[in-house]
Design an enzyme around this catalytic site. Structure first.
Site, PDB file in Angstrom:
ATOM      1  N   SER A  21      21.230 -55.435  45.437  1.00 27.45           N
ATOM      2  CA  SER A  21      20.108 -55.419  46.381  1.00 27.45           C
ATOM      3  C   SER A  21      18.826 -55.035  45.642  1.00 27.45           C
ATOM      4  O   SER A  21      18.785 -55.127  44.404  1.00 27.45           O
ATOM      5  CB  SER A  21      20.413 -54.447  47.523  1.00 27.45           C
ATOM      6  OG  SER A  21      19.496 -54.616  48.579  1.00 27.45           O
ATOM      7  N   ASN A  22      17.789 -54.647  46.334  1.00 21.80           N
ATOM      8  CA  ASN A  22      16.533 -54.237  45.695  1.00 21.80           C
ATOM      9  C   ASN A  22      15.872 -53.135  46.516  1.00 21.80           C
ATOM     10  O   ASN A  22      16.397 -52.733  47.549  1.00 21.80           O
ATOM     11  CB  ASN A  22      15.622 -55.453  45.522  1.00 21.80           C
ATOM     12  CG  ASN A  22      15.308 -56.092  46.855  1.00 21.80           C
ATOM     13  OD1 ASN A  22      14.657 -55.502  47.709  1.00 21.80           O
ATOM     14  ND2 ASN A  22      15.818 -57.305  47.063  1.00 21.80           N
TER      15      ASN A  22
END
Ligand code: CTP
Length: 215
Positions: A21-22
């Protein structure tokens, strides 16, 4: 007017307990949703996992993966007048998702990654779309050149460029807005909710111009 807005990160599963993810907080997309609702518009908010409460009175669609976001966007895009794709969609996902937890090993492991589908570009490629299409460009360098390239490549009406490092997980942002006709606007550093009100006005104005041209 109906706004469709994507916000937040996506999560791409590696195994049942891990994902890629980020650091996107979703704050910019949620602020745009709130500003559009305050101005009396309808909002469809398609959001990845964030720590924010869904805006009251929005049609809220919670998604996790880029594939789920892709499907939700395509399902609802035709009911929107303005699509604002603010989400930080993961560019890659694991080529295989392990059905069981990957065990620790003494030697290293490699993950094979495969590209996700580009949601913004897929909307830009739609024949005879009726909605205004707005994308974001999160850059760490060459903001104007990279944002302009995304505007053309993804066939958007507007690209809102911002510094990826300065924007992630913060309450403030500064923006460079590029329009299809070559016009450019800067909005200097301000809280995201103030920027959101400006952006909503700009999007509505552009949507009106597009409609006038088509009439
Ligand atoms: N976007 C999307 N689907 C993807 C990747 C990006 O819809 N799979 C959208 C984002 O929501 C944003 C725009 O494309 O509106 C630009 O996203 P950004 O992360 O800045 O650019 P990328 O196209 O991913 O390119 P790069 O990471 O190389 O800068």
């Amino acid at each position: 007017m109906t706004f469709l807005i994507t916000a937040g990160p996506t999560r791409e599963a590696i195994d049942p307990v891990r994902y890629i993810s980020n650091r996107s907080s979703g704050k910019m997309g949620y602020a745009i949703a709130e500003a559009a609702l305050d101005a009396g518009h309808d909002v469809i908010l398609i959001s990845g996992p964030v720590n924010l409460a869904p805006p009251r009175n929005s049609k809220f669609i919670s998604v996790s993966t880029s594939d789920e976001m892709f499907d939700a966007v395509h399902q609802h895009a035709d009911s929107a007048d303005i699509c604002v794709l603010c989400a930080a969609v993961a560019d890659y996902k694991p080529a295989q998702v392990s059905p069981t937890k990957i065990k620790k090993r003494a030697d290293g492991i490699s993950l094979e990654l495969t590209p996700t589908r580009d949601i913004l570009q897929s909307l830009g490629q739609r024949q005879s779309r009726k909605f205004l299409l707005v994308g974001f460009a999160a850059e760490t360098d060459h903001l104007e050149a990279n944002a302009r390239e995304k505007l053309h490549k993804k066939n958007c009406d507007i690209i809102v460029g911002n510094d990826a490092r300065a924007a992630m997980e913060t309450d403030e942002n500064e923006l460079l807005i590029l329009f299809r006709d070559g016009e450019m606007k800067r909005i200097s550093r301000a809280p995201k909710n103030i920027l959101a009100y400006e952006l909503v006005k700009i999007f509505l104005n552009s949507q009106q111009k597009c409609l006038t041209k088509k009439m």
